[in-house]
Design a protein around this motif. Structure first.
Motif, PDB file in Angstrom:
ATOM      1  N   MET A   1       0.825  -1.612  -0.381  1.00  0.00           N
ATOM      2  CA  MET A   1       0.477   0.066  -0.201  1.00  0.00           C
ATOM      3  C   MET A   1       1.218   1.277   0.020  1.00  0.00           C
ATOM      4  O   MET A   1       0.844   2.532   1.224  1.00  0.00           O
ATOM      5  N   CYS A   2       1.526   0.874  -1.247  1.00  0.00           N
ATOM      6  CA  CYS A   2       2.523   2.282  -1.171  1.00  0.00           C
ATOM      7  C   CYS A   2       1.618   3.849  -0.986  1.00  0.00           C
ATOM      8  O   CYS A   2       0.885   3.501  -1.687  1.00  0.00           O
ATOM      9  N   THR A   3       2.564   5.213  -1.600  1.00  0.00           N
ATOM     10  CA  THR A   3       1.249   6.546  -1.320  1.00  0.00           C
ATOM     11  C   THR A   3       3.093   6.960  -2.102  1.00  0.00           C
ATOM     12  O   THR A   3       3.697   7.119  -2.011  1.00  0.00           O
ATOM     13  N   VAL A   4       1.947   7.830  -3.371  1.00  0.00           N
ATOM     14  CA  VAL A   4       2.599   8.559  -4.072  1.00  0.00           C
ATOM     15  C   VAL A   4       2.168   9.802  -4.203  1.00  0.00           C
ATOM     16  O   VAL A   4       1.095  10.049  -4.527  1.00  0.00           O
TER      17      VAL A   4
ATOM     18  N   ASP B   1       7.156  -5.902   2.679  1.00  0.00           N
ATOM     19  CA  ASP B   1       7.524  -6.513   4.409  1.00  0.00           C
ATOM     20  C   ASP B   1       8.993  -6.511   4.407  1.00  0.00           C
ATOM     21  O   ASP B   1      10.122  -6.427   3.741  1.00  0.00           O
ATOM     22  N   PRO B   2       9.130  -5.968   5.457  1.00  0.00           N
ATOM     23  CA  PRO B   2      10.664  -5.742   6.281  1.00  0.00           C
ATOM     24  C   PRO B   2      11.243  -6.594   6.021  1.00  0.00           C
ATOM     25  O   PRO B   2      12.702  -6.674   5.891  1.00  0.00           O
ATOM     26  N   ALA B   3      10.868  -7.906   5.861  1.00  0.00           N
ATOM     27  CA  ALA B   3      11.967  -8.707   6.246  1.00  0.00           C
ATOM     28  C   ALA B   3      12.414  -9.701   4.365  1.00  0.00           C
ATOM     29  O   ALA B   3      12.584 -10.376   4.184  1.00  0.00           O
ATOM     30  N   ARG B   4      11.323  -8.712   3.656  1.00  0.00           N
ATOM     31  CA  ARG B   4      12.053  -9.183   2.465  1.00  0.00           C
ATOM     32  C   ARG B   4      13.152  -7.868   1.963  1.00  0.00           C
ATOM     33  O   ARG B   4      13.314  -6.594   2.113  1.00  0.00           O
TER      34      ARG B   4
ATOM     35  N   GLY C   1      -3.947  -7.299   8.168  1.00  0.00           N
ATOM     36  CA  GLY C   1      -4.136  -8.740   7.111  1.00  0.00           C
ATOM     37  C   GLY C   1      -2.873  -8.906   5.678  1.00  0.00           C
ATOM     38  O   GLY C   1      -2.356  -9.239   5.286  1.00  0.00           O
ATOM     39  N   TYR C   2      -1.885  -7.627   6.036  1.00  0.00           N
ATOM     40  CA  TYR C   2      -0.533  -7.275   5.104  1.00  0.00           C
ATOM     41  C   TYR C   2       0.542  -7.476   5.952  1.00  0.00           C
ATOM     42  O   TYR C   2       0.204  -6.577   6.991  1.00  0.00           O
TER      43      TYR C   2
ATOM     44  N   ASP D   1       1.142   0.926   9.438  1.00  0.00           N
ATOM     45  CA  ASP D   1       1.200  -0.384  10.292  1.00  0.00           C
ATOM     46  C   ASP D   1       0.737  -1.341   9.007  1.00  0.00           C
ATOM     47  O   ASP D   1      -0.570  -1.437  10.262  1.00  0.00           O
ATOM     48  N   ASN D   2       0.512  -1.867   8.099  1.00  0.00           N
ATOM     49  CA  ASN D   2      -0.666  -2.562   7.968  1.00  0.00           C
ATOM     50  C   ASN D   2      -1.451  -3.789   7.874  1.00  0.00           C
ATOM     51  O   ASN D   2      -2.191  -4.416   7.463  1.00  0.00           O
TER      52      ASN D   2
END
Length: 244
Positions: free
Chosen positions: A1-4, A25-28, A207-208, A202-203
């Motif tokens: 859910m990025c924002t521009v 995802d911080p783990a990616r 569920g993301y 924080d999504n």
């Protein structure tokens, strides 16, 4: 859910201004802004997705092009694709590198849904793919916001809440032109990161596994792209933003 957030100038001789916030995802793992594709895309700088090798945001300064990718949900019928079809899909990150090389997606892209922001000098457009149809919207002069639905979509709470603020806060004329927008971003972060209206997000409750991790700002002219990068100190939390 990025924002521009993007400001398209009245004249194509003026630069387009872009603020992009990345949720992931911080783990990616990712690589920060740099030249990660020297052979295939000489001169291109971008934020690289380590797993798939593509880009979230990339720019070719010599060509005056920039592109940034936002995920978009597939239409419900596409969400039910079978396992064989799923395995045939490719990473969306390659679209960004193609876009800055002058190759926009066409037909039926073999990816999940996306909103792809393409900037070339003083002009910009958004290509929107939902797994069923590919649409293109040329952005009129002025300030716009894009997230996971349509351009300036007031059904998206953060756009309904903050679009007017960004429109009423023009970038500075020169120097650190982006600081007025960073100030709006800081005000938005007074909301909880789980608030529907929040930009720094924080999504996970929705569920993301994604949180806001970093932001880039860019000034795009016909013959140059000046882009800066900064990571948030803590995912999904505002602690200021140092752009390098």
């Amino acid at each position: 859910m990025c924002t521009v957030v993007i400001r398209v100038p009245e004249s194509a001789d003026e630069p387009t201004r872009v603020l992009a916030v990345r949720d992931e995802d911080p783990a990616r793992p990712w690589n920060p802004l740099g030249r990660w594709w020297p052979e295939a895309h000489d001169g291109v700088v971008g934020v690289r997705d380590v797993r798939a090798g593509g880009a979230w945001l990339a720019a070719d300064p010599a060509a005056g092009r920039l592109a940034v990718l936002l995920n978009r949900a597939d239409v419900p019928t596409r969400a039910d694709i079978d396992t064989r079809s799923e395995s045939e899909l490719v990473s969306r990150g390659g679209l960004v590198l193609d876009a800055v090389a002058g190759r926009s997606p066409a037909g039926e892209p073999r990816t999940h849904g996306f909103n792809l922001v393409e900037v070339e000098g003083g002009r910009a457009r958004v290509l929107m793919w939902d797994g069923e149809s590919l649409r293109t919207v040329d952005l009129a002069p002025g300030t716009h916001m894009i997230a996971h639905d349509d351009v300036d979509d007031l059904q998206t709470p953060r756009i309904a809440r903050w679009l007017g603020e960004f429109q009423a806060t023009p970038p500075a004329a020169d120097g650190d032109w982006f600081m007025p927008w960073v100030a709006v971003l800081a005000r938005s972060a007074e909301l909880a990161p789980t608030d529907d209206d929040a930009i720094i997000r924080d999504n996970r409750p929705y569920g993301y596994p994604t949180l806001s991790l970093l932001a880039c700002v860019a000034s795009v002219s016909a013959h140059d792209v000046d882009v800066h990068y900064g990571e948030f100190t803590e995912p999904g939390r505002w602690g200021g933003l140092e752009l390098e």
